[in-house]
Write an enzyme that holds these catalytic residues in place. Structure first.
Site, mmCIF file in Angstrom:
data_model
loop_
_atom_site.group_PDB
_atom_site.id
_atom_site.type_symbol
_atom_site.label_atom_id
_atom_site.label_comp_id
_atom_site.label_asym_id
_atom_site.label_seq_id
_atom_site.Cartn_x
_atom_site.Cartn_y
_atom_site.Cartn_z
ATOM 1 N N GLN A 145 -3.721 -7.313 7.786
ATOM 2 C CA GLN A 145 -2.429 -7.859 8.278
ATOM 3 C C GLN A 145 -1.422 -6.531 8.592
ATOM 4 O OE1 GLN A 145 -2.312 -11.072 5.338
ATOM 5 N NE2 GLN A 145 -1.464 -12.444 7.033
ATOM 6 N N HIS A 156 -7.582 -16.558 -0.336
ATOM 7 C CA HIS A 156 -7.275 -16.621 1.146
ATOM 8 C C HIS A 156 -7.039 -15.422 1.672
ATOM 9 C CE1 HIS A 156 -3.743 -17.795 4.318
ATOM 10 N NE2 HIS A 156 -4.540 -16.391 4.104
ATOM 11 N N GLU A 157 -6.644 -14.050 0.801
ATOM 12 C CA GLU A 157 -6.570 -12.473 0.710
ATOM 13 C C GLU A 157 -8.231 -12.393 1.090
ATOM 14 O OE1 GLU A 157 -3.751 -11.594 2.393
ATOM 15 O OE2 GLU A 157 -2.767 -13.714 0.982
ATOM 16 N N CYS A 206 -0.207 -18.714 6.985
ATOM 17 C CA CYS A 206 -1.082 -17.747 7.310
ATOM 18 C C CYS A 206 0.477 -16.778 7.873
ATOM 19 C CB CYS A 206 -1.975 -16.896 7.653
ATOM 20 S SG CYS A 206 -3.087 -15.692 7.668
ATOM 21 N N LEU A 207 0.748 -15.246 7.588
ATOM 22 C CA LEU A 207 1.752 -14.820 7.684
ATOM 23 C C LEU A 207 1.137 -14.347 9.573
ATOM 24 C CD1 LEU A 207 3.446 -13.073 4.900
ATOM 25 C CD2 LEU A 207 4.526 -14.895 6.106
ATOM 26 N N HIS A 267 -9.208 -12.202 3.829
ATOM 27 C CA HIS A 267 -8.771 -11.646 5.311
ATOM 28 C C HIS A 267 -9.669 -9.911 4.690
ATOM 29 C CE1 HIS A 267 -5.037 -13.424 7.083
ATOM 30 N NE2 HIS A 267 -4.557 -14.043 5.885
ATOM 31 N N GLY A 290 1.178 -14.037 0.113
ATOM 32 C CA GLY A 290 0.099 -12.931 -0.315
ATOM 33 C C GLY A 290 0.047 -11.757 1.123
#
Ligand SMILES: [Zn+2]
Length: 159
Positions: A51, A134-135, A92-93, A138, A46
């Site tokens: 991000q 999670h997204e 997480c990226l 963000h 995701g």
């Protein structure tokens, strides 16, 4: 086009995003396409707009391993969440090298809009529910390091 992924502690990751308005601009349409390219390229499940340095309520999900076509959710919000929680080892990226167990509701119901602005609701559970939560975190400026109960890797990287 593959976009640059912003890394913690960049402030954009802590900024509450703006809602996306309709109709989408050409730039926003391109952003969605580029975010889908970027999440696949990064081998992520995701990605949220902050991000890639865009403070917008926009996320993409890439769970092709579960047989789902990569998709976008615009202005997503959680409407209901199960009392029952469970934990998954999340990364997480934007915070490379850091992993840990994050407790989250097992099942959620969310509302979002598609690229034409149509609102829809869906109930999801399992891995898909974790990724969407999670997204959505963000787009509210919340990161896994706020939620990790037990680190499995990289605790020393987080101050
Ligand atoms: Zn993340």
């Amino acid at each position: 086009m593959n976009l640059h992924i912003v890394l913690y502690p960049n402030k954009v990751l802590r900024t509450k995003t703006k809602k996306v308005k309709f109709p989408l601009t050409n730039q926003e349409r391109k952003l969605i396409k580029d975010m889908l390219d970027t999440v696949k390229h990064a081998d992520g499940v995701g990605l949220a707009a902050p991000q890639v340095n865009q403070s917008l309520a926009l996320i993409v999900v890439n769970l092709e391993s579960m047989g789902l076509k990569p998709f976008v959710l615009i202005n997503p919000e959680i409407i209901k969440a199960s009392k029952k929680k469970n934990e998954m080892d999340e990364g997480c990226l934007s915070i490379p090298g850091v992993f840990g167990f994050v407790p989250r509701p097992e099942e959620i119901e969310f509302e979002a809009q598609d690229v034409d602005g149509n609102k829809f609701r869906a109930k999801v559970d399992g891995m898909l529910a974790k990724v969407i939560q999670h997204e959505i975190d963000h787009i509210n400026g919340v990161l896994i390091i706020d939620r990790i109960k037990k680190y499995t890797q990289g605790k020393e990287l987080v101050k």
